[in-house]
Scaffold this active site. Structure first.
Site, short mmCIF file in Angstrom:
data_model
loop_
_atom_site.label_atom_id
_atom_site.label_comp_id
_atom_site.label_asym_id
_atom_site.label_seq_id
_atom_site.Cartn_x
_atom_site.Cartn_y
_atom_site.Cartn_z
N HIS A 99 0.84 -1.20 0.00
CA HIS A 99 0.00 0.00 0.00
C HIS A 99 0.87 1.24 0.00
O HIS A 99 1.90 1.29 0.65
CB HIS A 99 -0.97 0.02 1.19
N LEU A 100 0.41 2.25 -0.74
CA LEU A 100 0.98 3.58 -0.66
C LEU A 100 0.15 4.38 0.33
O LEU A 100 -1.08 4.43 0.20
CB LEU A 100 0.95 4.28 -2.02
P1 5GP Z 1 1.41 0.13 7.58
O1 5GP Z 1 1.62 0.29 9.08
O2 5GP Z 1 1.37 -1.34 7.21
O3 5GP Z 1 2.34 0.92 6.74
O4 5GP Z 1 -0.02 0.75 7.27
C1 5GP Z 1 -1.22 0.08 7.54
C2 5GP Z 1 -2.29 1.13 7.68
O5 5GP Z 1 -3.55 0.48 7.62
C3 5GP Z 1 -2.26 1.89 9.02
O6 5GP Z 1 -2.09 3.28 8.77
C4 5GP Z 1 -3.63 1.58 9.64
O7 5GP Z 1 -4.19 2.68 10.32
C5 5GP Z 1 -4.46 1.15 8.46
N1 5GP Z 1 -5.51 0.20 8.77
C6 5GP Z 1 -5.42 -0.89 9.58
N2 5GP Z 1 -6.59 -1.54 9.61
C7 5GP Z 1 -7.44 -0.85 8.79
C8 5GP Z 1 -8.80 -1.05 8.43
O8 5GP Z 1 -9.48 -1.99 8.83
N3 5GP Z 1 -9.33 -0.13 7.57
C9 5GP Z 1 -8.63 0.93 7.09
N4 5GP Z 1 -9.26 1.77 6.27
N5 5GP Z 1 -7.33 1.13 7.43
C10 5GP Z 1 -6.76 0.26 8.26
#
Ligand code: 5GP
Ligand code: ZN
Length: 113
Positions: A99-100
């Site tokens: 994801h970006l």
């Molecule tokens: P990472 O930490 O992997 O770079 O980013 C994952 C992102 O996904 C986090 O910013 C977190 O807030 C978001 N996220 C986690 N669970 C969900 C969800 O169920 N729905 C949405 N829209 N975002 C989520």
């Protein structure tokens, strides 16, 4: 990937606030926004992270950035924005589906923490 959160969002099994959807890419608002605009741009296809991309993914990568540009334009982020992708646990990745993060609407510090 049955146990991937973002695959479940792609499949519509978990609701999301989508701002873009096409045959390859979707974009939706982060559930815990870190900026006035915080949108996640993801491929429908499960790819764990940017480290797993190959030369064959060039068109998809361009499309992901193209959707980020469109979302930024729609949000009126004319003063700039940040596009971030975390790779692995040291970088803070918590969802292992590429994801970006598109962040904007406030000044950003550099370097990130
Ligand atoms: P990472 O930490 O992997 O770079 O980013 C994952 C992102 O996904 C986090 O910013 C977190 O807030 C978001 N996220 C986690 N669970 C969900 C969800 O169920 N729905 C949405 N829209 N975002 C989520
Ligand atoms: Zn996935």
């Amino acid at each position: 990937m049955m146990d991937c959160l973002f695959c479940k969002i792609v499949a519509g099994e978990i609701p999301s606030d989508q701002v873009h959807a096409d045959d390859e890419v979707i974009a939706f608002r982060d559930i815990a926004p870190r900026a006035p605009t915080h949108v996640l741009v993801i491929p429908r296809r499960h790819i764990p992270d940017a480290h797993a991309l190959t030369d064959a993914d060039g068109d998809l990568l361009a499309k992901l950035f193209g959707v980020a540009r469109k979302v930024a334009d729609d949000a009126g982020l004319s003063e700039g924005y940040r596009v971030v992708t975390n790779v692995g646990s040291d970088a803070g990745q918590t969802v292992f589906h590429l994801h970006l993060h598109l962040l904007g609407g406030r000044p950003m510090a550099w370097p990130p923490g």
